[in-house]
Design a protein around this motif. Structure first.
Motif, short mmCIF file in Angstrom:
data_model
loop_
_atom_site.label_atom_id
_atom_site.label_comp_id
_atom_site.label_asym_id
_atom_site.label_seq_id
_atom_site.Cartn_x
_atom_site.Cartn_y
_atom_site.Cartn_z
N ASP A 25 0.83 -1.22 0.00
CA ASP A 25 0.00 0.00 0.00
C ASP A 25 0.86 1.26 0.00
OD1 ASP A 25 -2.35 -1.47 -0.06
OD2 ASP A 25 -2.69 -1.32 2.10
N ALA A 26 1.91 1.26 0.79
CA ALA A 26 2.79 2.44 0.85
C ALA A 26 3.52 2.63 -0.48
CB ALA A 26 3.79 2.29 1.99
N ARG A 29 1.19 4.20 -2.89
CA ARG A 29 1.00 5.61 -2.55
C ARG A 29 2.18 6.45 -3.06
NH1 ARG A 29 3.61 7.94 1.27
NH2 ARG A 29 3.92 6.05 2.52
N GLU A 33 2.44 9.38 -6.04
CA GLU A 33 2.98 10.70 -5.73
C GLU A 33 4.09 11.10 -6.70
OE1 GLU A 33 5.62 12.45 -2.07
OE2 GLU A 33 3.92 11.21 -1.49
N GLU A 43 -1.18 -2.66 -9.25
CA GLU A 43 -0.87 -3.29 -7.96
C GLU A 43 -0.43 -4.74 -8.12
OE1 GLU A 43 -3.59 -4.33 -4.21
OE2 GLU A 43 -3.38 -2.16 -4.57
N SER A 104 9.12 9.59 -1.52
CA SER A 104 8.02 10.51 -1.20
C SER A 104 8.59 11.84 -0.73
CB SER A 104 7.13 9.92 -0.10
OG SER A 104 7.80 9.97 1.14
#
Length: 177
Positions: A25-26, A29, A33, A43, A104
């Motif tokens: 999930d990270a 994300r 970004e 995924e 990130s």
């Protein structure tokens, strides 16, 4: 899971460790970004990469928050994974192919540390080279780490490069020196 190394960036301590499935999930994300929609991979493809290359792929975390990742896998010089494809690890690998590095905003400054770690892993595995596809005008970034463009890629490599939007360049770094 053993801790690979500790990193300090902006007074925050980051731990680098091998990627695992609960990081998915990270990673998704961070991918959203860092990349435009045309470069975001599904995924199920990312999960297959975690399962195929967990020992040559890493995340940087602060506590339990993933702030950056790098995916690499054993490959052959002159081969590259097309966008949205699963990793295929050949029996006669001589190169660690770096498929994806993303940081990130919260992990600013981690890229060079993750590159150093993945190059170190290639050396530990006795591989002669690292290779990657430079995208999003990242040529100068990779040149700072000793990567050079491959001037005349073969037909399979050209097809892989064409799967990426924009100006995608194949780059290599010899680990013999």
């Amino acid at each position: 899971m053993p801790v690979e190394s500790i990193l300090n960036a902006k007074a925050i301590t980051f731990t680098v460790r091998a990627v695992c499935e609960h990081d998915l999930d990270a990673i998704m994300r961070i991918q959203a970004e860092c990349y435009p929609p045309s470069m975001q991979e599904p995924e199920e493809v990312v999960l297959s990469r975690i399962r195929t290359a967990a020992d040559t792929s890493f995340v940087a975390i602060d506590g339990d928050v993933v702030s950056a990742y790098v995916f690499g896998y054993p490959s052959r010089l002159g081969a590259a994974a097309p966008l949205n494809s699963r990793f295929v690890v050949p029996a006669n690998a001589n190169t660690l192919y770096i498929h994806d590095l993303a940081v990130s905003r919260a992990g600013s400054g981690l890229a060079r540390r993750l590159v150093a770690r993945i190059v170190e892993r290639a050396t530990e595995r006795g591989l002669a080279n690292c290779a990657l596809v430079s995208v999003q005008d990242s040529l100068a970034f990779w040149e700072r780490f000793g990567f050079q463009t491959e001037p005349a890629p073969g037909p399979e490599l050209r097809a892989a490069l064409e799967s990426y939007p924009g100006n995608a360049l194949y780059m290599i770094r010899s680990l013999d020196a």
